[in-house]
Design an enzyme around this catalytic site. Structure first.
Site, PDB file in Angstrom:
ATOM      1  N   SER A 138       0.854  -1.189   0.000  1.00 21.69           N
ATOM      2  CA  SER A 138       0.000   0.000   0.000  1.00 21.69           C
ATOM      3  C   SER A 138       0.883   1.230   0.000  1.00 21.69           C
ATOM      4  CB  SER A 138      -0.887   0.008   1.247  1.00 21.69           C
ATOM      5  OG  SER A 138      -1.527   1.265   1.412  1.00 21.69           O
ATOM      6  N   TYR A 151      -2.418  -0.274  10.165  1.00 21.63           N
ATOM      7  CA  TYR A 151      -2.439  -0.659   8.755  1.00 21.63           C
ATOM      8  C   TYR A 151      -1.111  -0.317   8.083  1.00 21.63           C
ATOM      9  CZ  TYR A 151      -4.132  -1.041   3.938  1.00 21.63           C
ATOM     10  OH  TYR A 151      -4.298  -1.393   2.635  1.00 21.63           O
TER      11      TYR A 151
END
Length: 254
Positions: A138, A151
């Site tokens: 990501s 995250y």
């Protein structure tokens, strides 16, 4: 070009969003796709879609954070050519308001889940003689994203695991790369907006879209197209790389 004929691929979290798009595209390109999906209903829907177009796929109800479960499934599937580590969960929070329980959950799925699949897949990739691993990282692994502490931590680990695996298994003819998307319009986004901004869904959707300099979110199919390239023989000289696919987010947002 980009044919996956005679290739056997495993896609984790292949029942929705990016994973669904990857599973469907890989099947269209000739791969035999094995989908690991926690949500059986989603898995069944993707299976029906693939088979309806003449593709070949199998579904396994599976929790990637369960080490033994993953070992059993991979042993059952046998030698493979492609592993796409796509399964993951999101979390909103900063370091001081992320509970230990939530942090552990993100780690168990987004880090340990990738480890579990790598641990089980590498012997099977070696057995095929020509293997590819693609991890879903990501832009949160590359730049600071507000309220995404756990995250970001997990995706940073995924990027690091990508480089480690690429280095360790290059002489086993196994390539390993990662993709780092910015915001992608998936069912998760719609659910998040409906839950947190029920009276402002369209407004917030536009606000999130505009955080990408290109002015919109990516589609799952756009991520799948990059995944297809990186897992195809046309990318046979590429390993140990991370590919931001972010509408300019990491380079043009200054």
């Amino acid at each position: 070009m980009f044919s996956l004929k005679n290739k056997k691929a495993i896609v984790t979290g292949g029942g929705s969003g990016i994973g669904k798009a990857i599973s469907e595209l890989f099947a269209e390109q000739g791969a035999e796709v094995h989908i690991l999906e926690l949500n059986e209903a989603n898995g069944a829907e993707v299976l029906s879609s693939i088979e309806g177009k003449g593709g070949k796929a199998y579904i396994y109800a599976c929790d990637v954070s369960d080490h033994q479960q993953i070992q059993n499934v991979f042993t059952h599937i046998g030698a493979i050519h492609i592993l796409v580590n796509n399964a993951g969960i999101a979390h909103v929070g900063k370091a001081d308001n992320t509970s230990e329980e939530d942090f552990d959950k993100v780690v168990s799925v987004n880090i340990k889940g990738v480890y579990n699949c790598l641990h089980a897949a590498i012997p099977q990739l070696k057995a095929s003689g020509n293997g590819v691993v693609l991890n879903m990282a990501s832009i949160a692994a590359l730049v600071g994203i507000p309220d995404r502490f756990a995250y970001s931590t997990a995706k940073g680990a995924v990027k690091a695991m990508t480089m480690s695996v690429a280095k360790d298994y290059i002489h086993d003819n196994i390539r390993c790369n990662s993709i780092s998307p910015a915001r992608v319009h998936t069912p998760f986004v719609d659910g998040f907006l409906q839950k947190n901004y029920p009276d402002r869904v369209e407004e917030m959707f536009q606000n999130l879209s505009k955080t990408q300099p290109i002015g919109r979110m990516a589609t799952p199919k756009e991520i799948a197209a990059l995944a297809l390239y990186l897992c195809s023989d046309e990318a046979s000289f590429i390993t140990g790389c991370d590919y931001p696919i972010d509408g300019g987010f990491t380079t043009l947002n200054n």
